[in-house]
Write an enzyme that holds these catalytic residues in place. Structure first.
Site, PDB file in Angstrom:
ATOM      1  N   HIS A  88      -3.777  -8.107  -5.080  1.00  0.00           N
ATOM      2  CA  HIS A  88      -2.448  -7.314  -4.828  1.00  0.00           C
ATOM      3  C   HIS A  88      -1.441  -7.741  -5.889  1.00  0.00           C
ATOM      4  CE1 HIS A  88      -4.388  -7.316  -0.746  1.00  0.00           C
ATOM      5  NE2 HIS A  88      -3.589  -6.326  -0.457  1.00  0.00           N
ATOM      6  N   HIS A 135      -1.476   4.924  -2.109  1.00  0.00           N
ATOM      7  CA  HIS A 135      -1.640   3.906  -1.109  1.00  0.00           C
ATOM      8  C   HIS A 135      -0.458   4.108   0.051  1.00  0.00           C
ATOM      9  CE1 HIS A 135      -3.372   0.244   0.233  1.00  0.00           C
ATOM     10  NE2 HIS A 135      -2.549  -0.724   0.279  1.00  0.00           N
ATOM     11  N   HIS A 178       3.053   2.196   3.823  1.00  0.00           N
ATOM     12  CA  HIS A 178       2.124   1.240   3.957  1.00  0.00           C
ATOM     13  C   HIS A 178       1.968   1.100   5.485  1.00  0.00           C
ATOM     14  CE1 HIS A 178      -0.295  -2.471   3.734  1.00  0.00           C
ATOM     15  NE2 HIS A 178      -0.563  -2.114   2.313  1.00  0.00           N
ATOM     16  N   ASP A 180      -3.203  -3.574  -5.193  1.00  0.00           N
ATOM     17  CA  ASP A 180      -2.538  -3.033  -4.279  1.00  0.00           C
ATOM     18  C   ASP A 180      -1.024  -3.243  -3.911  1.00  0.00           C
ATOM     19  OD1 ASP A 180      -5.145  -2.174  -4.028  1.00  0.00           O
ATOM     20  OD2 ASP A 180      -5.002  -2.145  -1.514  1.00  0.00           O
ATOM     21  N   ASP A 181      -0.480  -2.329  -3.524  1.00  0.00           N
ATOM     22  CA  ASP A 181       0.875  -2.550  -2.916  1.00  0.00           C
ATOM     23  C   ASP A 181       1.989  -2.710  -3.803  1.00  0.00           C
ATOM     24  OD1 ASP A 181      -0.802  -2.963  -0.815  1.00  0.00           O
ATOM     25  OD2 ASP A 181       0.141  -4.870  -0.130  1.00  0.00           O
TER      26      ASP A 181
HETATM   27 ZN   LIG Z   1      -1.963  -2.409   0.897  1.00  0.00          ZN
END
Ligand SMILES: [Zn+2]
Ligand SMILES: *[C@@H]1O[C@H](CO)[C@@H](O)[C@H](O)[C@H]1NC(C)=O
Ligand SMILES: *[C@@H]1O[C@H](CO)[C@@H](O)[C@H](O)[C@H]1NC(C)=O
Ligand SMILES: *[C@@H]1O[C@H](CO)[C@@H](O)[C@H](O)[C@H]1NC(C)=O
Ligand SMILES: *[C@@H]1O[C@H](CO)[C@@H](O)[C@H](O)[C@H]1NC(C)=O
Length: 462
Positions: A350, A237, A241, A187-188
Site C-alpha cells: 500500500h 480501486h 473503497h 493500493d489506496d
Molecule cells: Zn485497498
C-alpha cells in the site's frame, strides 16, 4: 530466467553488496554459502528455503524499523520532481492520447470524497442505462461484518465469494504466469507519500501497478499523473473503497464509473483492470465489472502452503495491529511460499500511509533488488504491453475485453468464467469476438435465457 534450480538457490541467498554475506540455510538444513545472485550455486533447491528472520536493508536512508510504529516521527514529504503539462505525450504507453488539461478539474463535478456515490445523479443514471442490455446474477448483497455476519452467503458457494473462501473464477487474475516473477502492486493512493515511492521506483528502474482510489485521485491528480508518466500501470480501486459485495448493483456501477472517469480525466486513458477493495468480490461484482470493461486482479492467496495470503499487511501498522518487523516476517513468508509455486505471484502493498511507503522503499524493495527478483507491473508480468492496461490503447484482438469473450455474466453452474455460447437473436450492438465472430453480447443475453431480470428489478430485490 529463474528456471534453473541453481539460480533459485542463489535467489534466496541474501547478498547485499555493501554487507557481509549472510548464510541462508537451504532446505536440506545445510548452510549454503552466500554468493552473488549472478554466480552459479551448486546446491539444488530440494524444498522450501528458510530465510533470515530479519531482512537487511540495502537502502542507507531507510527509516529504522523501530521508528515505524503507530506514530512514526514526522517527516517531510518528497515533492514531485516533475509535473506534466496538458498536451504532453505519454511516450511510455504506445498510442496514448496527450495528457488532458487538469487545471479545470473541479471536485464539485465529482461525488463527495470517501462516500459511495449517489445513484440518482444524471451521470450514474446514464451509466446504468448504458448497461441495460446486461443481466447480472441475482445474488443478494452481503451486510457489513464480513463472513460471520453473512453465514447464508458463505454457505452459498455458487456465488464464489472470495472474501470467505478465496473462491476465484478463471477470469480473476491472482498470479503472474512465470515462476518467481513478482507482480508488484500498491493500493489506496495517491497519498502524500506516493511521490516518495515513485521517486524510489523510478531511481531503481522498477515499475509497479497502482490501484488508485478515485477520491484520492481527484485530491492529488498530479501525483497520479507522475505515476502514469513514470511508466507504472494505473488500475481502478473504486471511488470510495467500500466492500463491493455490500452494495446494490447501481452503487457498484457508480463506484466503478466514477473511478474510471476521474482516472481518464487525469491521465487521458481508462484502466481495464481493477482490484476489489479487501478482495471483496463475488459473481455479481464480477459480472458488473466485466460489463464495465474491468478485469479483476486480486493478490496471490490460497494456493501456497497454509493458504498464505501474499498480502504484506503493511496497511495495518498505523492501526497498531502489526509491527514493521511483523510485515517483514510476512514478506519473508511470501517469498518462501513464492519459491514453492510453479507460477509467479502477486504481492499486495500500500502507498496510503507513511509507514508502508517507508517499509517498501527502505526494506522490501531494496531486498527484492538485492535478490535480483523480477518485479513487474501486473500487466507486464502477464506478458502484455503496458498499452493493454487501458481501454483506449488496448489491442482488442490480442487482449479481448471481458465483454468480447462472453464474461459479463457468469453462470453459477460452471467454475469457468465463460458464459455458455448461445444462439438467440438478442439485442444488437454486441461486440464481435475476433476469434469466434460471434456476437458476444447476444450470447450473454441468451445465457440469461428466460430468466431475464432487468437491472433495476434485480437491484430492487437486493
Ligand atoms: Zn485497498
Ligand atoms: C435474499 O434476500 C431476501 C430478502 O432479504 C431473502 O428473503 C432471501 O432469502 C435471500 N436469499 C438468499 C439466497 O439468501
Ligand atoms: C508460507 O507462509 C507461512 C505463513 O503463513 C509460513 O508459516 C510458511 O513457513 C511459509 N512457507 C515457506 C516455504 O516459507
Ligand atoms: C479497443 O476497444 C475499445 C472499446 O471498444 C476502443 O475504445 C479502443 O479504441 C479499441 N482499441 C484500439 C487500439 O483500437
Ligand atoms: C494488435 O496486435 C497484433 C499482433 O501483435 C498486431 O498485428 C496488430 O497490429 C495490433 N493492433 C493494434 C491496433 O495495435
Amino acid at each position: 530466467m529463474w528456471s534453473s534450480p541453481a539460480l533459485v538457490v542463489a535467489l534466496f541467498v541474501v547478498a547485499a553488496s555493501s554487507q557481509p554475506p549472510l548464510l541462508a540455510p537451504s532446505a536440506s538444513g545445510s548452510a549454503a554459502p552466500a554468493t552473488s545472485p549472478n554466480a552459479s550455486a551448486t546446491t539444488p533447491l530440494s524444498g522450501p528455503p528458510t530465510f533470515p528472520v530479519t531482512l537487511l536493508s540495502t537502502n542507507p536512508t531507510a527509516v529504522p524499523l523501530a521508528s515505524l510504529t503507530v506514530n512514526p516521527p514526522p517527516q517531510s514529504t518528497v515533492p514531485l520532481d516533475t509535473t506534466y503539462a496538458a498536451g504532453a505525450t505519454p511516450t511510455v504507453v504506445s498510442g496514448a492520447p496527450p495528457l488532458p488539461d487538469i487545471s479545470t478539474l473541479s471536485p464539485a463535478n465529482y461525488p463527495a470524497l470517501d462516500k459511495v456515490p449517489p445513484t440518482d445523479s444524471p451521470q450514474v443514471q446514464q451509466w446504468i442505462s448504458e448497461l441495460s442490455g446486461f443481466t447480472f446474477p441475482d445474488i443478494n448483497a452481503t451486510v457489513a461484518g464480513g463472513c460471520p455476519a453473512n453465514l447464508a452467503a458463505v454457505a452459498d458457494t455458487n456465488r464464489c465469494w472470495w472474501t470467505c473462501s478465496q473462491c476465484t473464477r478463471s477470469t480473476d487474475i491472482i498470479t503472474c504466469p512465470d515462476r518467481l516473477t513478482w507482480g508488484s502492486s500498491f493500493d489506496d493512493g495517491p497519498s502524500p507519500y506516493s511521490p516518495s515511492l515513485v521517486q524510489y521506483l523510478n531511481q531503481q528502474s522498477l515499475k509497479t501497478t497502482f490501484f488508485v482510489v478515485g477520491s484520492r485521485a481527484i485530491s492529488r491528480p498530479d501525483f497520479l499523473r507522475s505515476e502514469y508518466m513514470g511508466g507504472h500501470q494505473i488500475a481502478v480501486h473504486t471511488w470510495s473503497h467500500p466492500s463491493l459485495t455490500t452494495l446494490t448493483n447501481e452503487q457498484v456501477i457508480a463506484e466503478f464509473g466514477w473511478s474510471k472517469k476521474i482516472i481518464k480525466d487525469v491521465i487521458g486513458v481508462t484502466p481495464i483492470y481493477f482490484r476489489p477493495p479487501f478482495g471483496d468480490i463475488d459473481d455479481r461484482i464480477r459480472a458488473i465489472a466485466a460489463a464495465m470493461d474491468l478485469i479483476p486482479i486480486i493478490w496471490t492467496s490460497g494456493v501456497a502452503s497454509n493458504h498464505v495470503s501474499f498480502d504484506t499487511n503493511d496497511f495495518n501498522i498505523p492501526a497498531g495491529t502489526v509491527s514493521a518487523s511483523g510485515v517483514i516476517d510476512n514478506f519473508n513468508n511470501i517469498l518462501g511460499n513464492a519459491s514453492t509455486l510453479n507460477t509467479g505471484f502477486i504481492v499486495l502493498e500500500h502507498d496510503l500511509f507513511q509507514q508502508s511507503v517507508d517499509l517498501a522503499t527502505g526494506y522490501i524493495l531494496p531486498q527484492a533488488l538485492a535478490m535480483r527478483l523480477t518485479l513487474k507491473p501486473i500487466i507486464s508480468c502477464l506478458n502484455l504491453p503496458l498499452s493493454d492496461a487501458y481501454l483506449e490503447t488496448n489491442n482488442n484482438s490480442t487482449n479481448p475485453l471481458p465483454t468480447a469473450v462472453g464474461t459479463s455474466v457468469i453462470p453459477h453452474s460452471t467454475n469457468g468464467a465463460n458464459a455458455s455460447p448461445g444462439s438467440s437473436g438478442s439485442p444488437a450492438n454486441g461486440n464481435q469476438n475476433a476469434a469466434t465472430g460471434m456476437n458476444q453480447k447476444s450470447d450473454m443475453w441468451s445465457w440469461a435465457g428466460g430468466m431475464l431480470v432487468g437491472l433495476i428489478g434485480a437491484a430492487a430485490a437486493l
